[in-house]
Design a protein around this motif. Sequence first.
Motif, short mmCIF file in Angstrom:
data_model
loop_
_atom_site.label_atom_id
_atom_site.label_comp_id
_atom_site.label_asym_id
_atom_site.label_seq_id
_atom_site.Cartn_x
_atom_site.Cartn_y
_atom_site.Cartn_z
N TRP A 407 -14.66 17.24 36.85
CA TRP A 407 -13.54 18.06 36.39
C TRP A 407 -12.21 17.48 36.85
N THR A 408 -11.20 17.61 36.01
CA THR A 408 -9.83 17.39 36.44
C THR A 408 -9.10 18.71 36.23
N ILE A 409 -8.57 19.26 37.31
CA ILE A 409 -7.87 20.53 37.22
C ILE A 409 -6.40 20.26 37.52
N SER A 410 -5.51 20.73 36.67
CA SER A 410 -4.09 20.58 36.99
C SER A 410 -3.39 21.89 36.70
N ALA A 411 -2.31 22.10 37.41
CA ALA A 411 -1.57 23.36 37.26
C ALA A 411 -0.12 23.15 37.63
N GLY A 412 0.74 23.99 37.11
CA GLY A 412 2.16 23.90 37.42
C GLY A 412 2.80 25.27 37.40
N LEU A 413 3.88 25.40 38.14
CA LEU A 413 4.60 26.67 38.21
C LEU A 413 6.09 26.36 38.31
N ARG A 414 6.89 27.18 37.65
CA ARG A 414 8.33 26.95 37.66
C ARG A 414 9.06 28.28 37.62
N TYR A 415 10.15 28.33 38.37
CA TYR A 415 11.02 29.51 38.34
C TYR A 415 12.42 29.04 37.92
N ASP A 416 13.04 29.78 36.99
CA ASP A 416 14.38 29.43 36.53
C ASP A 416 15.34 30.59 36.72
N TYR A 417 16.54 30.25 37.17
CA TYR A 417 17.67 31.17 37.13
C TYR A 417 18.64 30.58 36.12
N ASN A 418 19.00 31.37 35.12
CA ASN A 418 19.83 30.85 34.03
C ASN A 418 20.99 31.81 33.80
N TYR A 419 22.20 31.26 33.86
CA TYR A 419 23.40 32.09 33.67
C TYR A 419 24.22 31.50 32.53
N SER A 420 24.53 32.30 31.53
CA SER A 420 25.37 31.79 30.44
C SER A 420 26.61 32.65 30.30
N LYS A 421 27.72 31.97 30.03
CA LYS A 421 29.00 32.66 29.96
C LYS A 421 29.88 32.03 28.89
N ALA A 422 30.43 32.88 28.03
CA ALA A 422 31.35 32.41 27.00
C ALA A 422 32.77 32.84 27.37
N ASP A 423 33.75 32.21 26.75
CA ASP A 423 35.14 32.57 27.00
C ASP A 423 35.66 33.35 25.79
N PRO A 424 35.72 34.69 25.88
CA PRO A 424 36.13 35.49 24.71
C PRO A 424 37.55 35.17 24.25
N ASN A 425 38.39 34.68 25.16
CA ASN A 425 39.77 34.38 24.77
C ASN A 425 39.88 33.19 23.82
N ARG A 426 38.81 32.36 23.82
CA ARG A 426 38.82 31.24 22.87
C ARG A 426 38.63 31.72 21.44
N ILE A 427 38.02 32.88 21.27
CA ILE A 427 37.82 33.44 19.92
C ILE A 427 39.12 34.13 19.54
N SER A 428 40.03 33.39 18.88
CA SER A 428 41.39 33.90 18.75
C SER A 428 41.94 33.80 17.34
N GLY A 429 41.08 33.63 16.35
CA GLY A 429 41.56 33.58 14.96
C GLY A 429 41.01 34.76 14.20
N LYS A 430 40.72 34.51 12.94
CA LYS A 430 40.12 35.54 12.10
C LYS A 430 38.78 35.99 12.70
N ASN A 431 38.15 35.06 13.42
CA ASN A 431 36.83 35.38 13.99
C ASN A 431 36.91 36.39 15.15
N ARG A 432 38.13 36.71 15.56
CA ARG A 432 38.26 37.73 16.61
C ARG A 432 37.82 39.11 16.09
N ASP A 433 37.78 39.25 14.75
CA ASP A 433 37.31 40.51 14.16
C ASP A 433 35.91 40.87 14.64
N PHE A 434 35.11 39.85 14.95
CA PHE A 434 33.75 40.15 15.43
C PHE A 434 33.81 40.93 16.74
N ILE A 435 34.86 40.64 17.52
CA ILE A 435 35.01 41.36 18.80
C ILE A 435 35.63 42.73 18.56
N THR A 436 36.75 42.74 17.82
CA THR A 436 37.47 44.01 17.64
C THR A 436 36.61 45.03 16.89
#
Length: 715
Positions: A407-436
């Motif tokens: 037999w060949t037995i293999s295994a793996g384990l992983r933990y992730d911390y993931n943080y995502s952030k957008a800049d709402p001030n960049r959305i500053s044209g007609k597309n700002r309607d999505f926010i308003t």
Amino acid sequence: MLVLGVLLSTAALSYYSQALEGIRIEKITVEEKKVKEEVASKKELTQEEAKITRQIDLGEILSEFYPEIWYMRKAGIANDLYIRGFSKDNINVLIDGSKIYGACPNRMDPPSFHVSSPQIESVTIKEGPFDVENAGSLAAVVNVKTKDPKKGIGGEVGGTYGSWSYRTGYVWGNVGNKYIKVLVGASNQYSKPYESGEGKKLTEYARYSICNQANTPQCKIMGYKPQYINDKAFNIDRVWFKTILTPNDNSEIKLSYAFENARNVLYPALKMDALYDRTHRLNGDFLLKDIGLKFSVYYNEVKHDMRDTFRETTYRRDTNWNITGDRPYSMMTYAESKMFGAKISKDFNIMGVDTTVGIDTYLRNWFADNVQNAFTTQENKNPGMIPDVNIKDIGLFIKGSKNIDKWTISAGLRYDYNYSKADPNRISGKNRDFITNGLLTKFSNTDNYLSGNIVAKYNFNKKDNVYIGIGHTVRAPDPQERFIALSGMAPWYGNPDLKPTKNTEIDLGGEYFPLNNLGLRANIFYSDLKDYIYLYQYQAGSNCLVPGTTWCTTYKNIDAVIYGGDVSGVYAFNDKISAELGIAYQVGKKTDKKGIYKDSDLVEIPPLKTRMAVKYDDGKFYTLLEGIYSAKQSKVDSDLKEQETGSWFIMNVKAGYTYANRLFVGVGIDNIFDRFYYNYLSYVRDPFRGISVSGNPVKIPEPGRFIYANVSYRF
Ligand SMILES: [Cu+2]
């Protein structure tokens, strides 16, 4: 698939190793302990060599050999990879172990576009959720390894010339001793638009309707300006550099840099073309062999500028559509993607278990600005179409493998911390309607998740084995899926509340050599997808906020399954002649339609594909005749207006001659019978895809008969 040929004699093996190398492609179905002494015939079952190809892009090269690999075509190059029905961020495409993301929100520049054939040493494909070393390998990981410099003085000069003025030229040189080795290379890749099997230029298929309520008639069909129908299709310059320093036998330092400048890449499936797409890639790898310590750091950035400059949509017109002038462009998107990453890992042997532990971390940044109806009074700006999104990910992983009897037995384990952030001030044209108007309400998100896998393999002998693998992986939503904000002709907005996609998958398979000259390999998989990220298009009405549009697109989490399998075999008639057969099939279903979808078929799932090939290879002469068949795909997702695609069968032939292990001359004809056909995955999902008056998306057929010649000389 997979198969180079079962090479039987050591004589044949040594031919193989001496001959000028193509790109080595290896498929690992599940993670496994490395066998110290590889059995020759088994190695040949799992390795393929791309010796003679048009070498246009990696998508085309891989999909030729592996029936479960496909690509989506939008242009003459830069095809986007699909593996077993998974694509985009659901598969991890790495260059020398580094993550790289394209800048274009329409995936004009998928990750595999940012490396070219002359740079590539080998490609490793690992299918399924069995990778814990890299973040987000949800359904597959593809690692493209570039050439290392070697000792001594040497190099190669070569090129390809083919139909429709396709030409590549490259040169790389290498110098090195025991302590320092350096490799430098450069290439150019150029083509005019190819012709389909019905004799029309690729660019002629770009026919889509542009509508204006003030005009008579209201809609008009447009496409490329006549002077660009048979002009450039792409023109790409690349330079690359790599050095390896070995101050002593124990340590190694590897530094590399690559630059790529793609100009005038035409995407007839979309309404814009890339004026340029510039990429810088930097990698540093540090290795201490005795203690198994490895440290890698990388940075890459892509700058992408797409416009409709070559299209009739730039013309100024009166209300009867008569041309009254011209503009530099009517629509444009400028985008940048940056990626910085670091990984540290250490190997241990704890009680006979080969163990690796590590930290894998990255910082990804992506922004895009868009404008439509430029230089008019109705100019529609979408700054922050991708609103300067940062994603930080820190992952900890451990993996190990052990042989116990057979037999060949293999295994793996992983933990992730993931943080995502957008800049709402960049959305500053007609597309700002999505926010308003309350559609984009949140601009950051944190995800924590665990991934892991276990694989058990039973080795009957050195060649035959069966295995079972169970894996669970997670990938976080990408910046576009959570935060895109595009108003205008195809309103499109992200869903900040999207949850990460979880894949729990079981793989079963084995390798079997019933005879010395017959090898078989099979794999089946069942993938259970929770919170699979899926497009959602709905009739806009008042809540999509953009006057004059009827359809609005965003993303939803759904539950789904994808399952299927592939079989490959190789039969050697003697030590020179062999035959190969590969077949793959997969099915995708929505298991929970969330009350908003009607069709249970998943979109963009490839149909059955088979490949048959007969090959002669004596180390000097090489010929290959292959047939590739794709079944009709009628399991399409009507929720996303996907259309059926017909079946097709094409044949390719190639022949090559190696002289004195230095000179290689190859010729090939792809699609010998000049068939007119569409690759299955050639439409949907792009905000800027052209749509005809009748609502059909622009589709791009595959090339007709394509004749080419490769020449290379190694010095
Ligand atoms: Cu683009």
